[in-house]
Motif scaffolding. Sequence first.
Motif: not given
Length: 315
Positions: A197-199, A156-163, A102-108, A205-209
């Motif tokens: 600029e990416d950070q 332990q898996k291939n997808i994690y939530r990030s800031q 249920s991600a809003d943003v996904m980055s490899p 994005m993270h702070l906006s929810g």
Amino acid sequence: MEYTAVIRTLGKAGEKFQTLLDSLVSQVIPPKEIIVYIAEGYPVPKETCGKEKYVYVPKGMVAQRALNYDEVQTEYILFLDDDMYLPPSLAEDLFKAMAKTSADVMSPDIYPNHSRPLGQELIMFVSGRMRARRFCDSWGYKVMRTGGYSYRKHLQKNIYRSQTNAGACFMCRKEDFLSIRFEDELWLDKVPYPIGEDQVMFYKMHLSGLRVYTMYGSGIVHLDAGGNLSTDKEMGLLYSDLRFRMVFWHRFLWSADNLWGKILDALAFGYYIAFTLCISVLKLQKKALLTKCKALRETYRFLISEDYRKLPKVR
């Protein structure tokens, strides 16, 4: 699922740009359109896949991404730099990962920080720039009080939530990207090299929810191999990096924190500044020391300027 691939470029990537275009048309789920946002004054490159169209925009890493995207007609956008190789299933994998989490943003994940050797880890940790997290929470990448970031050492898996993430490739809805008002961060383009600029983008994005995630092991490759730096470019990077960190720390961390948090932020950033200045002194790097002092002085002037005070508050 339909998406549009948007690419920012100066038109100088050559074969790397051709590799990206070929990667896009080879996707299991190909993009509905490929739109290349090229900086004004630069010629259209000769590389082509026969499906891309060009739009001229003002030059800048932020300026060429903080756009209205009126040309985009799809709900989703795949944002790209011009020097990437994408495995054929990347777009499909991103969509699946977004649906699963249920991600809003996904980055490899582009830079395998979790594979750094112990020696590099220690150097980065002591400097305050980067930290490996071995006893982990549920996060992939997190922003630290120094303005640097920490990363998960063991996966332990291939997808994690990030800031935060690397910004050379990510997918999200057009409306979600527009909601963070990235155009408010054009201050990033006012330095020799727009570092960070990416950070800024992902942390907003993270702070906006928005739910930002990192997908590991995607097979994506950043084709920019770098190279030897001239002294002038090295000093320009030193200046730009320190200026970014100081503004990011003040705008996104210190200014938004409570009293106790501000004390911790000040201690963390003070340590980082003391360390980076002491390193130049100990190595007898006079030019680097003077460049860092100049960056601190001029960034402080920016932070007390009317231009800075006019920036909309982040939180």
